[in-house]
Design an enzyme around this catalytic site. Structure first.
Site, short mmCIF file in Angstrom:
data_model
loop_
_atom_site.label_atom_id
_atom_site.label_comp_id
_atom_site.label_asym_id
_atom_site.label_seq_id
_atom_site.Cartn_x
_atom_site.Cartn_y
_atom_site.Cartn_z
CG ASP A 108 32.62 8.37 -19.35
OD1 ASP A 108 33.26 8.48 -18.27
OD2 ASP A 108 31.70 7.57 -19.52
CB SER A 150 29.34 2.69 -15.07
OG SER A 150 30.64 2.95 -14.60
CG HIS A 202 30.52 7.74 -16.23
ND1 HIS A 202 30.87 6.78 -17.14
CD2 HIS A 202 30.29 7.08 -15.08
CE1 HIS A 202 30.87 5.58 -16.55
NE2 HIS A 202 30.51 5.73 -15.29
#
Lengths: 278, 278
Positions: A224, A148, A257
């Site tokens: 995600d 991320s 995620h």
């Protein structure tokens, strides 16, 4: 002379998971990082693979949740997991989760109040490797990966400093911070409103400028929750295609995620880096 | 009729890590548990392996830290991780970490105020398997394992109900709660001061009474900070020797009481249970 203290040292997969603390000159604060020493590290030099975590994380998230030590022990890789920003009462902060402490975005800030401490790029590229690699048996080969915000960091760092790394990969990275809310907020705060200054910190921009070619892999879950708003891997795909930069982008049905996604593919990433760093 | 709701469902190693919530009649409160469904579970019945966690844990610790899903996916095992006690504002509690919520010790309490809710033995042996196995594709084969207080729970449960399980193992278990501070405190509170009532909840006592023989494995780190005060595996070793109960006790140099120890050997345990449950 930097002194580093070992806060904890725990046996794991026949190696040692440590948390260390040191005074960072670059960040002007005390920093912690995790380091996993595989069993091979007591016998011979090993490559060092740096993991950059995402928003809100400390050095703990990766070392407790990713299940990475098993693969590091299998491949003889030293794993280093730094914190995600400078820390401490003297360090500027913001109440939001996506700015200030826990959200350093791996840039060198130029704007007040951030510029006094927020130099995470220099910390990750130069100071941390000096601190770590002078105290472990390093082969001198280095890789970098992250998740991320940390995927963004890994991409930008490796694209700007390919001389320092043998390979780069990312899970669910922010690939174009100039174009998405998380990035725009952070870059405005840390660098100012002039978007020209943002280019140095945007992986899609840096792909266009890159002269060297590192092995580059990105994994992205299609469930995600940030895929459309913050991540947009198709931007990196287009930038790499336009620049002729080889990209191995893998999309995975049903994955989100979280660290459950990371854990599922961390073994492939470590094996892949180990081959590139050998 | 018990209804169970799925609080979260996340892709992991091509299977699904879920957290579910249901109303427990036995415990008279709402309970959560983790269930990992390996990819094989969508194709054929799979055995179900129950993990019992230690003091202070919820259903989260094991599912986030043990790295177990990888091995469950490899061997086609459904993993269930319940909470460690009844929960909620209406459930009696104690400020100490080792009594009350988070510290159910897997007993059926007989003393006020605990006896109204603290029936973790019946919950784990009967109600939870009914809830889980009616909603997943179970082969009908079952194993049980756990850590510390949960290792105690797994041992006592399997020794008392060998008809229900194919195999039992433990990491760093409390093997003789009647003889160590954690156990003496909990058994006094939940069962009263009469030590005769404690025998039903002491693995070393139950080994002496056992008629059936299940595959039994225990792993223990020799750098475990609770080894001498609370764990004392030599008591189980002696009880098994005296009773002629085969025990595979493995001591590991340098390992402590943490999830880094569990993660390092969870793969061996899951493979071992999978063979016994096949």
């Amino acid at each position: 002379m930097t002194t580093t203290s070992v806060l904890s040292r725990q046996r794991c997969f026949d190696g040692w998971q440590e948390v260390r603390e040191h005074r960072s000159a670059v960040l002007d604060c005390t920093m912690r990082f995790g380091v996993y020493l595989p069993p091979q590290a007591s016998e011979r030099p090993c490559p060092v693979l740096y993991w950059l975590s995402g928003l809100t994380c400390t050095e703990q998230n990766f070392i407790t949740k990713a299940g990475a030590q098993r693969y590091a022990a299998e491949h003889g890789v030293i794993l280093v997991a730094p914190d995600t920003s400078p820390r401490g009462a003297a360090v500027p902060d913001d109440p939001a989760y996506d700015l200030g402490q826990g959200a350093g975005f791996y840039v060198n800030a130029t704007q007040a109040p951030w510029s006094s401490h927020y130099c995470m790029f220099d910390y990750i590229v130069d100071e941390l490797p000096q601190v770590v690699e002078s105290s472990v048996s390093s082969s001198g080969r280095r890789g970098i990966f992250g998740h991320s915000m940390g995927g963004h960091g890994a991409l930008v760092i490796a694209l700007r400093r390919p001389d320092r790394y043998a390979s780069v990969s990312a899970f669910s990275p922010i690939v174009a911070p100039s174009e998405v809310p998380w990035g725009q907020k952070a870059l405005t705060a840390y660098l100012g409103a002039d978007r020209v200054a943002w280019r140095a910190w945007d992986a899609c921009e840096q792909v266009r400028l890159a002269t060297a070619r590192l092995p580059l892999r990105v994994d992205q879950g299609d469930a995600d929750e940030f895929l459309q708003t913050q991540l947009q891997p198709e931007r990196l795909e287009a930038a790499c295609r336009a620049a002729g930069y080889p990209l191995d982008l893998r999309r995975h049905a049903g994955y989100d995620h979280s660290y459950y996604f990371i854990a599922s593919f961390i073994g492939e990433h470590i094996a892949w880096h180990a081959a590139a760093m050998s």
